[in-house]
Design a protein around this motif. Structure first.
Motif, PDB file in Angstrom:
ATOM      1  N   HIS A 120      41.273  48.261  42.946  1.00 37.29           N
ATOM      2  CA  HIS A 120      40.268  48.749  43.884  1.00 37.29           C
ATOM      3  C   HIS A 120      39.549  49.993  43.354  1.00 37.29           C
ATOM      4  N   CYS A 121      39.921  50.461  42.167  1.00 38.36           N
ATOM      5  CA  CYS A 121      39.298  51.652  41.579  1.00 38.36           C
ATOM      6  C   CYS A 121      38.012  51.250  40.862  1.00 38.36           C
ATOM      7  N   ALA A 122      36.917  51.782  41.302  1.00 40.19           N
ATOM      8  CA  ALA A 122      35.623  51.444  40.707  1.00 40.19           C
ATOM      9  C   ALA A 122      35.483  52.079  39.328  1.00 40.19           C
ATOM     10  N   GLY A 123      34.853  51.366  38.429  1.00 38.55           N
ATOM     11  CA  GLY A 123      34.508  51.922  37.130  1.00 38.55           C
ATOM     12  C   GLY A 123      35.592  51.847  36.071  1.00 38.55           C
ATOM     13  N   PHE A 124      36.714  51.235  36.370  1.00 38.44           N
ATOM     14  CA  PHE A 124      37.775  51.149  35.360  1.00 38.44           C
ATOM     15  C   PHE A 124      37.692  49.801  34.662  1.00 38.44           C
ATOM     16  N   ASP A 125      37.852  49.791  33.365  1.00 35.54           N
ATOM     17  CA  ASP A 125      37.702  48.586  32.553  1.00 35.54           C
ATOM     18  C   ASP A 125      39.039  47.835  32.442  1.00 35.54           C
ATOM     19  N   PHE A 126      39.297  46.956  33.412  1.00 34.14           N
ATOM     20  CA  PHE A 126      40.548  46.188  33.388  1.00 34.14           C
ATOM     21  C   PHE A 126      40.517  45.067  32.351  1.00 34.14           C
ATOM     22  N   GLU A 127      39.354  44.744  31.841  1.00 39.07           N
ATOM     23  CA  GLU A 127      39.280  43.771  30.748  1.00 39.07           C
ATOM     24  C   GLU A 127      39.883  44.381  29.482  1.00 39.07           C
ATOM     25  N   LYS A 128      39.602  45.653  29.278  1.00 37.84           N
ATOM     26  CA  LYS A 128      40.106  46.362  28.104  1.00 37.84           C
ATOM     27  C   LYS A 128      41.587  46.723  28.263  1.00 37.84           C
ATOM     28  N   TYR A 129      42.011  47.011  29.491  1.00 36.37           N
ATOM     29  CA  TYR A 129      43.389  47.418  29.776  1.00 36.37           C
ATOM     30  C   TYR A 129      43.997  46.526  30.866  1.00 36.37           C
TER      31      TYR A 129
END
Length: 168
Positions: A120-129
Motif C-alpha cells: 500500500h506504500c506509493a512510489g516503491f518499486d516492488f518489481e525491483k525488490y
C-alpha cells in the motif's frame, strides 16, 4: 573522522570498520535477550543493508554512504552486549545477495512495523525488490508499545511546514 564543506553545509563524517558499525547498529535495533539465531539474522540483515546503501552511495557519487538516523540505520557507538557482539562475530562478512546480479539485496528491517502493509506504500518499486512485497497486515509486533502511537501538531505548525515545502 573527516570534515567537508559543500554548498554552505558542514559535513562531519565518521569512517569506521563495517563490523564495528554492525555491532553498534544491531545493539540499538534489537533486544539482547533475543535468541542467538535471531541476533545472527539481525547482524546479517543490518550488514547487508549497510553494504547496499554503501554501494548505492558510491554509484551516485555521494559524499557519505549512510545517514546516522532512522532513515537508514542508527549508529550510536559502542555495543555493550556480549551476546550481540558474538552474533556479529559469528556472521562476519555474511550478507544476503540477489541471485540475479550478485548484488546485496535491499534488506530493509524494523523492530516494529506498526501493521503497515508495504504493497500500500506509493512510489516503491516492488518489481525491483519483490521480496519486500507483503500483502497482509503484520500482527507479530502488535503488542509492542510503538505499534500504535499518536502525535499531535498545532494547526499553525502544519501550515508553516507546508509553506516551507512549497517555497523550496
Amino acid at each position: 573522522i573527516f570534515i567537508d564543506i559543500k554548498e554552505r553545509k558542514i559535513y562531519v563524517i565518521n569512517k569506521i570498520n563495517l563490523e564495528s558499525y554492525v555491532n553498534s547498529v544491531v545493539s540499538h535495533e534489537v533486544f539482547p535477550n533475543w535468541s542467538d539465531e535471531s541476533l545472527q539474522v539481525a547482524a546479517i540483515t543490518a550488514r547487508t543493508y549497510a553494504i547496499h546503501l554503501r554501494d548505492k552511495a558510491i554509484k551516485n557519487k555521494k559524499l557519505f554512504h549512510i545517514k546516522n538516523s532512522i532513515e537508514h540505520q542508527r549508529y550510536n557507538g559502542k555495543n555493550l552486549h556480549k551476546k550481540i557482539e558474538d552474533a556479529v562475530t559469528k556472521t562476519k562478512n555474511q550478507i544476503i545477495i540477489n541471485k540475479k546480479d550478485g548484488a546485496p539485496i535491499l534488506a530493509m528491517y524494523h523492530v516494529c512495523c506498526g501493521g503497515v502493509i508495504p504493497t500500500h506504500c506509493a512510489g516503491f518499486d516492488f518489481e525491483k525488490y519483490p521480496y519486500l512485497k507483503r500483502t497482509k497486515k503484520c500482527t507479530g509486533c502488535q503488542h509492542y508499545r510503538r505499534y500504535s502511537w499518536q502525535k499531535f501538531f498545532a494547526y499553525n505548525e502544519i501550515i508553516k511546514q507546508l509553506q516551507d515545502i512549497v517555497q523550496k
